[in-house]
Design a protein around this motif. Structure first.
Motif, PDB file in Angstrom:
ATOM      1  N   PRO A  30     -40.763 -39.761 -89.649  1.00 56.24           N
ATOM      2  CA  PRO A  30     -40.243 -38.472 -90.125  1.00 56.24           C
ATOM      3  C   PRO A  30     -40.010 -37.434 -89.015  1.00 56.24           C
ATOM      4  O   PRO A  30     -39.397 -36.405 -89.277  1.00 56.24           O
ATOM      5  N   HIS A  31     -40.465 -37.718 -87.781  1.00 52.54           N
ATOM      6  CA  HIS A  31     -40.499 -36.646 -86.776  1.00 52.54           C
ATOM      7  C   HIS A  31     -39.150 -35.962 -86.560  1.00 52.54           C
ATOM      8  O   HIS A  31     -39.026 -34.746 -86.692  1.00 52.54           O
ATOM      9  N   HIS A  32     -38.133 -36.752 -86.230  1.00 50.17           N
ATOM     10  CA  HIS A  32     -36.843 -36.128 -85.916  1.00 50.17           C
ATOM     11  C   HIS A  32     -36.131 -35.601 -87.160  1.00 50.17           C
ATOM     12  O   HIS A  32     -35.433 -34.592 -87.109  1.00 50.17           O
ATOM     13  N   ASN A  62     -37.650 -34.242 -89.625  1.00 47.08           N
ATOM     14  CA  ASN A  62     -38.297 -32.959 -89.887  1.00 47.08           C
ATOM     15  C   ASN A  62     -37.860 -31.887 -88.896  1.00 47.08           C
ATOM     16  O   ASN A  62     -37.712 -30.717 -89.245  1.00 47.08           O
ATOM     17  N   GLU A  63     -37.645 -32.312 -87.654  1.00 47.92           N
ATOM     18  CA  GLU A  63     -37.171 -31.348 -86.649  1.00 47.92           C
ATOM     19  C   GLU A  63     -35.816 -30.772 -87.052  1.00 47.92           C
ATOM     20  O   GLU A  63     -35.566 -29.578 -86.900  1.00 47.92           O
ATOM     21  N   ILE A  64     -34.933 -31.662 -87.560  1.00 52.19           N
ATOM     22  CA  ILE A  64     -33.601 -31.186 -87.977  1.00 52.19           C
ATOM     23  C   ILE A  64     -33.758 -30.175 -89.117  1.00 52.19           C
ATOM     24  O   ILE A  64     -33.197 -29.075 -89.066  1.00 52.19           O
ATOM     25  N   GLU A  92     -43.657 -28.145 -83.234  1.00 46.75           N
ATOM     26  CA  GLU A  92     -43.833 -27.892 -81.804  1.00 46.75           C
ATOM     27  C   GLU A  92     -42.564 -28.271 -81.016  1.00 46.75           C
ATOM     28  O   GLU A  92     -42.125 -27.540 -80.121  1.00 46.75           O
ATOM     29  N   CYS A  93     -41.960 -29.415 -81.359  1.00 46.18           N
ATOM     30  CA  CYS A  93     -40.762 -29.846 -80.632  1.00 46.18           C
ATOM     31  C   CYS A  93     -39.583 -28.916 -80.894  1.00 46.18           C
ATOM     32  O   CYS A  93     -38.806 -28.622 -79.983  1.00 46.18           O
ATOM     33  N   SER A  94     -39.456 -28.433 -82.147  1.00 44.43           N
ATOM     34  CA  SER A  94     -38.363 -27.494 -82.435  1.00 44.43           C
ATOM     35  C   SER A  94     -38.551 -26.201 -81.646  1.00 44.43           C
ATOM     36  O   SER A  94     -37.619 -25.693 -81.030  1.00 44.43           O
TER      37      SER A  94
HETATM   38 ZN   LIG Z   1     -40.891 -34.507 -80.606  1.00 45.22          ZN
END
Ligand SMILES: [Zn+2]
Length: 482
Positions: A233-235, A237-239, A208-210
């Motif tokens: 893991p959030h950021h 995983n975003e990368i 969702e953030c990406s």
């Molecule tokens: Zn986020």
């Protein structure tokens, strides 16, 4: 002077050079709207609000985006438990979130995108990942294949092999690798769901953030920020998912704020020390909460204590009194800022102003150094102390008033960054108080001339109780804020 920011990705303080000159694309991970935000969440929102304000002060054209996660396991859990639709929960806590950030003087983002309103963009992004085999589908779920991204772990400094070995993630037989994460979750009975090529379901959190950051800021952001607990893991995983799709660097500067503890302990509902913003702002105004957080560098851990909050409260009170006295002293000042620039100061006037100018410069310099607000604030209090020396003079000369006018300009500039002095339309409020005080003083003079001392004293004493000191002088009575 160059702005330096600590980049979690390179683990160094780097010179800040935005992708596009003069513009800053800034994304902050927002709340999951299933409960009231807590004071730890508030820290991230306050420190990045100050960075945003500082970038604007430096004349950058800042686009600030903060998402609202309005579909998530915790929201569904709560909706099932309470037997009310998920939307009812998310609407309630979204409203509460905005009330809280308003109370904390946090400026609203340019966009607060909601996940549920961007399912189309999320689905399109997942489809691209599947097309390039970065992701795989299992019975209506879609997972990102972590082993397909060679830089996985670069942000957090973790290695895939160590992570797998130490993984406490429950083994999920649907995943090829325990670190693979869900991009799309198949609908379970009773859950809200959206159409997708893989059947009814809902997006995972990371994707969702990406999707939303790319929708509003493009494929490469300047700053992506959040609490340090979001690094992994959030950021990470975003990368992985973003760079797999675009082949471009997703974020130039990764910024993370430190942990918050309560009285030296981890904050947890189970420990009974959990503090929501709603609870805290009942006892302390938002300006106090802001000052409390800004007195610590944003990357350091912070201990939230009542003692610390009380200290911040009295520091804010000192600033408020100073600002009111400044306004009061300048009520009749005729010179405006332009006059001031032209004014030729006397030798001693120049010396005074140089001292103050130096303090002001050190405040700004500290902010250039990875937003070092504790050092900046200590210089701000030096600046206030020096200015107070001028204010306490009797009477304040025209030249000193001119210097104080400059001081007021600078205080306003600094407050546009820190937001620690409450300005309730100061010019109107102060002018009104001034008029009312003139009336009271004239009535009291009449009483005194009629020798009605008791009533005259009563006016003075009552004013004293609300913080206004009256001084009787040969030429009449004068008032000031204590
Ligand atoms: Zn986020």
């Amino acid at each position: 002077m160059v702005l330096k920011l600590y980049n979690t990705f390179t683990k160094t303080k780097e010179e800040f050079v935005p992708v596009e000159p003069g513009k800053v694309k800034f994304y902050v991970c927002g709340p999951t709207v299933y409960d009231y935000i807590h004071i730890g969440n508030a820290r991230a929102f306050i420190v990045f609000d100050v960075l945003r304000r500082f970038l604007k002060y430096l004349n950058y054209d800042v686009t600030y985006v903060m998402n609202l996660t309005d579909i998530d396991d915790r929201i569904i859990e709560r909706s099932l438990k309470e037997g009310i639709p998920a939307t009812e929960i998310t609407e309630k806590y979204t409203r509460a979130f905005f009330e809280d950030i308003d109370a904390l003087g946090i400026q609203r983002a340019d966009v607060h995108p909601k996940a549920t309103e961007h399912v189309k963009q999320i689905v399109a992004l997942i489809q691209k990942l599947l097309d390039k085999s970065w992701a795989y589908q299992v019975n209506g779920d879609v997972y990102y294949d972590v082993s397909s991204f060679k830089n996985y772990g670069k942000l957090s400094g973790k290695k895939i092999s160590d992570l797998v070995a130490g993984s406490r993630v429950a083994v999920d037989e649907k995943k090829r690798n325990p670190l693979d994460f869900a991009l799309w979750k198949n609908q379970k009975p009773g859950e809200p769901a959206w159409e997708s090529p893989w059947g009814l379901g809902r997006p995972g959190w990371h994707i969702e953030c990406s999707a939303m950051s790319m929708t509003y800021l493009g494929e490469s952001l300047d700053i992506h920020a959040g609490g340090i607990d979001l690094v992994f893991p959030h950021h990470e995983n975003e990368i992985a998912q973003s760079e797999s799709v675009t082949g471009k660097k997703f974020v130039k500067y990764w910024l993370h704020n430190g942990f918050l503890e309560i009285d030296g302990e981890k904050m947890a509902k189970s420990l009974g020390n959990y503090r929501t913003v709603k609870q805290v702002v009942k006892d302390f105004p938002g300006v106090v909460v802001r000052l409390f957080f800004l007195q610590k560098h944003y990357r350091n851990p912070i201990d939230f204590t009542l003692e610390g909050m009380r200290a911040a409260e009295s520091a804010v009170a000192r600033l408020k009194t100073f600002y009111e006295n400044l306004d009061h002293a300048l009520l009749d000042a005729k010179a405006d800022q332009q006059d001031l620039e032209k004014q030729v100061l006397s030798k001693s006037g120049i010396a005074t102003r140089d001292v103050l100018e130096n303090f002001f410069q050190t405040i700004i310099e500290s902010l250039f150094d990875d937003l070092n607000t504790p050092v900046a604030l200590s210089h701000l209090f030096d600046f206030v102390r020096e200015s107070n020396k001028l204010l306490s003079k009797e009477p304040v000369s025209e030249e000193e008033k001119r210097i104080l006018l400059w001081v007021r300009e600078k205080i306003r500039e600094l407050n546009s960054i820190f937001g620690i002095i409450e300005e309730k339309n100061p010019s109107i409020a102060t002018a009104l108080v001034n008029e009312v005080m003139k009336i009271l003083i004239s009535v009291r003079n009449d009483l005194r001339s009629k020798k009605q001392w008791e009533l005259a004293d009563k006016i003075r004493d009552e004013l004293n109780k609300v913080g206004i000191a009256l001084e009787d002088k040969g030429s009449g009575s004068e008032w000031r804020m204590r």
